[in-house]
Design an enzyme around this catalytic site. Structure first.
Site, PDB file in Angstrom:
ATOM      1  N   ASN A 151       0.805  -1.219   0.000  1.00  0.00           N
ATOM      2  CA  ASN A 151       0.000   0.000   0.000  1.00  0.00           C
ATOM      3  C   ASN A 151       0.836   1.267   0.000  1.00  0.00           C
ATOM      4  OD1 ASN A 151       0.251  -1.461   2.628  1.00  0.00           O
ATOM      5  ND2 ASN A 151      -0.296   0.537   3.440  1.00  0.00           N
ATOM      6  N   GLN A 179      -4.885  -3.803  -2.170  1.00  0.00           N
ATOM      7  CA  GLN A 179      -4.461  -2.775  -3.140  1.00  0.00           C
ATOM      8  C   GLN A 179      -4.421  -3.305  -4.574  1.00  0.00           C
ATOM      9  OE1 GLN A 179      -4.190   0.360  -2.496  1.00  0.00           O
ATOM     10  NE2 GLN A 179      -4.117   0.360  -0.262  1.00  0.00           N
ATOM     11  N   SER A 199     -11.016  -5.033  -0.061  1.00  0.00           N
ATOM     12  CA  SER A 199     -11.785  -4.057   0.716  1.00  0.00           C
ATOM     13  C   SER A 199     -12.534  -3.131  -0.234  1.00  0.00           C
ATOM     14  CB  SER A 199     -10.812  -3.251   1.575  1.00  0.00           C
ATOM     15  OG  SER A 199     -11.477  -2.175   2.181  1.00  0.00           O
ATOM     16  N   CYS A 325       0.434   9.581   8.214  1.00  0.00           N
ATOM     17  CA  CYS A 325      -0.927   9.338   7.742  1.00  0.00           C
ATOM     18  C   CYS A 325      -1.356   7.888   7.783  1.00  0.00           C
ATOM     19  CB  CYS A 325      -1.103   9.876   6.339  1.00  0.00           C
ATOM     20  SG  CYS A 325      -1.263  11.650   6.398  1.00  0.00           S
TER      21      CYS A 325
HETATM   22  N1  PLP Z   1      -4.406  -4.161   3.683  1.00  0.00           N
HETATM   23  C1  PLP Z   1      -3.885  -3.209   2.895  1.00  0.00           C
HETATM   24  C2  PLP Z   1      -2.771  -3.562   1.966  1.00  0.00           C
HETATM   25  C3  PLP Z   1      -4.373  -1.908   2.937  1.00  0.00           C
HETATM   26  O1  PLP Z   1      -3.853  -0.973   2.148  1.00  0.00           O
HETATM   27  C4  PLP Z   1      -5.424  -1.618   3.845  1.00  0.00           C
HETATM   28  C5  PLP Z   1      -5.924  -0.232   3.975  1.00  0.00           C
HETATM   29  O2  PLP Z   1      -5.199   0.720   3.784  1.00  0.00           O
HETATM   30  C6  PLP Z   1      -5.946  -2.654   4.619  1.00  0.00           C
HETATM   31  C7  PLP Z   1      -5.406  -3.910   4.528  1.00  0.00           C
HETATM   32  C8  PLP Z   1      -7.079  -2.417   5.571  1.00  0.00           C
HETATM   33  O3  PLP Z   1      -8.268  -2.218   4.863  1.00  0.00           O
HETATM   34  P1  PLP Z   1      -9.537  -1.530   5.558  1.00  0.00           P
HETATM   35  O4  PLP Z   1      -9.199  -0.075   5.688  1.00  0.00           O
HETATM   36  O5  PLP Z   1     -10.654  -1.771   4.634  1.00  0.00           O
HETATM   37  O6  PLP Z   1      -9.714  -2.192   6.873  1.00  0.00           O
END
Ligand code: PLP
Length: 391
Positions: A151, A179, A199, A325
């Site tokens: 991410n 992602q 997500s 952030c």
């Molecule tokens: N995994 C990754 C790689 C993410 O980028 C994120 C959110 O930034 C999440 C998990 C968590 O997702 P959620 O915000 O829907 O709980």
């Protein structure tokens, strides 16, 4: 508010108008409970199944392999905890040092509960060593959980090769693909992961909905225990509008993904080329060959990322830094630290992340403003003055 230039799409995305349109009836009229005996509610179960079919299509999977959740974090937690509970005799987990907190913090928690966790390291460009993974697998390894795309940097791990190594040893493989949609293929006929998390709010569906692919035959104990919803695999009244929105969003991803990837890549390259041309002492972080088209992580050495973000914010430009952030703290990014990014660069890193709604004109506006911000901040930075003197 002045015109916003939103380049923080790895944090969250705008709900697509088509998605909102599909969801509105479930807030306006069709508010029943899908578990009800009356048809006003009960008929909604059919709409959930239609949405499931659309999500399954994104994975090229069966409907029964899709579990709806509330977010990426829940999908990750359900996958990891669900497998550990199914194999109580196995006490070892393998992840990487650059996972999202949804996996990393959970594994820290599990360590406190007596599990052993191996944290695989990455090289300077964020790449994994598959031999290190092979050697880490032990007879009591319950699960390997390695993300698809990072991410923060967009670095893409070779999940197909990872799956080969892991499956060869008969171990369950989960990948956090939050992602990935729209940028990478999630075709589970070719991607041999057992569990895959996504997500909604990262793919133009709303917040509050996610999904977990669970390959047929994978042993899994439900994480949320309650009613019989989701075939007994997740209790809790369904988020009907959210699930319908996620289905529509997945449909749009499939419809537009090849065109969209090109568009994202063009924007990213335009931004990076412009930055490198105009600003000295910058580093582009991540694997140059295997990176999602949507993500650009740039270090502006000798200044603070937070200061850059605040200045960009004055111009209505939204981006994020690896430190404050994503984690809500001032700790430098664990991802860039794991990659061994130089100290002078790690604090000045900014992530720009694009979506289908961004334009070249927006990138050009950033390229007009950013060099002035960086040189203004460097003029005030004692580290920059020292660096210039040494040169
Ligand atoms: N995994 C990754 C790689 C993410 O980028 C994120 C959110 O930034 C999440 C998990 C968590 O997702 P959620 O915000 O829907 O709980």
């Amino acid at each position: 508010m002045s015109q916003i230039i939103y380049l923080d799409n790895n944090a969250t995305t705008a709900v697509a108008p088509e998605v909102l349109e599909a969801m509105l009836p479930y807030y306006r009229q069709a508010y029943g409970n899908p578990s009800s005996m009356h048809s006003f509610g009960g008929e909604l179960a059919h709409d959930i199944e239609q949405a499931r079919e659309k999500v399954a299509a994104l994975f090229n999977a069966q409907n029964t392999e899709i579990l709806f959740t509330s977010c990426g974090t829940e999908s990750d937690n359900a996958a990891i905890r669900g497998v550990l509970e199914a194999y109580p005799e196995k006490r070892h987990i393998i992840i990487t040092r650059v996972e999202h907190r949804a996996v990393l913090s959970l594994c820290h928690h599990l360590e406190n509960r007596g599990y052993r966790v191996t944290y695989l390291s990455v090289d300077r460009q964020g790449r994994l060593d598959l031999e290190q993974l092979r050697l880490a697998i032990q007879p009591d390894t319950a699960l390997v959980s390695i993300m698809y795309a990072n991410n923060e940097t967009g670095t893409v791990f070779p999940v197909d090769k990872i799956a080969e190594v892991v499956k060869e040893r008969g171990v369950i493989f989960h990948t956090d693909a939050v992602q990935a949609p729209g940028k990478l293929s999630l075709d589970t006929q070719r991607l041999h992961a057992d569990l895959i998390s996504i997500s909604g709010h990262k793919l133009h569906a709303p917040k509050g909905v996610g999904a977990l692919f669970i390959r047929r035959g994978t042993r899994f104990v439900p994480f949320l225990i309650g009613g019989h919803q989701e075939n007994g695999r997740r209790g809790g009244t369904e988020n009907v509008a959210g699930v319908v929105g996620l289905g529509r969003a997945c449909e749009l991803v499939l419809e537009h993904q090849s065109r969209e990837r090109e568009h994202l890549g063009r924007l990213r390259d335009r931004l990076e080329q412009g930055i490198v041309r105009q600003i000295p002492e910058v580093l582009i972080n991540g694997d140059p060959e295997h990176r999602t088209a949507s993500t650009s992580n740039v270090s502006f050495s000798y200044i603070e990322g937070e200061a850059i973000l605040l200045k960009l914010n004055e111009y209505g430009i939204c981006a994020s830094s690896g430190s404050a952030c994503t984690s809500g703290s001032l700790e430098p990014s664990h991802v860039l630290r794991a990659m061994g990014t130089p100290f002078t660069a790690i604090h000045g890193s900014i992530r720009f992340s694009f979506s289908r709604y961004n334009t070249e004109a927006e990138v050009d506006r950033v390229l007009e403003i950013l060099p002035k911000i960086i040189s203004g901040l460097r003029d005030m930075s004692p580290f920059w003055t020292q660096f210039k003197k040494k040169k």
